[in-house]
Write an enzyme that holds these catalytic residues in place. Sequence first.
Site, PDB file in Angstrom:
ATOM      1  N   CYS A 112      32.203 -13.406  12.677  1.00 20.12           N
ATOM      2  CA  CYS A 112      31.363 -12.255  13.053  1.00 20.12           C
ATOM      3  C   CYS A 112      30.385 -12.538  14.198  1.00 20.12           C
ATOM      4  CB  CYS A 112      30.633 -11.706  11.832  1.00 20.12           C
ATOM      5  SG  CYS A 112      31.784 -11.141  10.570  1.00 20.12           S
ATOM      6  N   HIS A 253      24.349  -7.756  13.485  1.00 21.93           N
ATOM      7  CA  HIS A 253      25.745  -7.611  13.065  1.00 21.93           C
ATOM      8  C   HIS A 253      25.784  -6.621  11.907  1.00 21.93           C
ATOM      9  CE1 HIS A 253      29.675  -8.191  11.618  1.00 21.93           C
ATOM     10  NE2 HIS A 253      29.347  -8.947  10.591  1.00 21.93           N
ATOM     11  N   ASN A 283      32.301  -3.047   8.803  1.00 23.63           N
ATOM     12  CA  ASN A 283      32.101  -4.353   9.439  1.00 23.63           C
ATOM     13  C   ASN A 283      33.278  -4.623  10.375  1.00 23.63           C
ATOM     14  OD1 ASN A 283      31.961  -7.076  10.071  1.00 23.63           O
ATOM     15  ND2 ASN A 283      31.493  -7.758   7.992  1.00 23.63           N
TER      16      ASN A 283
END
Length: 329
Positions: A112, A253, A283
């Site tokens: 990520c 994030h 996500n």
Amino acid sequence: MGIRIRSIAHYVPDRILTNHDLEQMVDTSDEWIRTRTGIRERHLAAPDQATSDLATEAARRALERANLSADELDLIVIATATPDHFFPSTACLVQRNLGTRGQACFDMEAACPGFVYALQVARGTMMAMDYRYSLVVGAETLSRVTDWTDRNTCVLFGDGAGAVILERSSDTEDAFLSAFLGGDGSLADLLVQPGCGSRNPASPEVLERKDQFLKMKGRDVFKHAVLGMQESALIALEKAGLRADDLDWVVPHQANIRIIEATRERLGIPKEKVYVNIDRYGNTSAASIPIALSEMSSRGLLQKGHRVLLVAFGAGFTWGATVLRWTVS
Ligand code: COA
């Protein structure tokens, strides 16, 4: 001599999967997903779209906004945990799709925080190699490594891509005020795609165990995510000589609204300075920060000179943060 962000753009596939769609697929509810994660819907790649296709579309848009042709690029870096293939790199496929050749091309795998890592790696490469223009893309098709029968994970992820063009020139002040990157491989097993790599190559047994899909210990990931995001943000701020109050925006994030909220509270940053779009995308791993920045830029929320903190956390574990002076008008 400095490096600035010359343009930004994003692309998400048209197909939307809502929480209500998921209710038909696994034992879950819109209410559970919204309250535990903040997610309402996510975009999924079409069957014929792979990561390089999403990355190419975002790249085309960023090049157009920068008024540059692909031939002018010196470097192509794609941050992704879901490449089209182990080799060739997704960067080479994007290069081919853009109809250009000759540039240095590679993928950056840091899960990520991949885009936060890739910005620094591209920056260092540009300085070492005297490059003028780089394309840096965060792109993912997490839907391809998601087990759509596992309610613990399938409600969380989505597909998309965000791209920036970096420009290095003698009359530019550096846009990067600070950066911090970190990792802890002792936590590798908490979030992992166990199969179809060199450890457990594809086999009937791997498919039987569904080890081609990502596995996650959600609660442990949550705990470490909050700590990693907080530590990264504080170190990046300190390195920039800034306090949280000095920031115009925090772009975290987009993993889970509760992780974002816990990080925000620990840093003492007001809600209105933290950009959140997880409700519409889920996500998207390395794509989440550039998608958010691109959206903010299109909506006129980012002004030239704004101080923006990017902060991310993910599998590995890896984490990182950077403070930017926004340079796109
Ligand atoms: N719908 C309904 N119930 C669900 C569910 C779903 N989609 N997923 C899990 N549950 C159930 C569990 O089975 C469990 O039931 P049980 O108590 O009967 O065993 C219950 O909900 C609680 O599960 P738990 O895992 O403790 O929930 P949680 O509050 O920790 O929330 C996550 C789960 C995944 C949302 C949360 O742990 C999280 O966000 N973790 C971080 C994930 C992440 O961000 N990963 C990427 C990092 S980059």
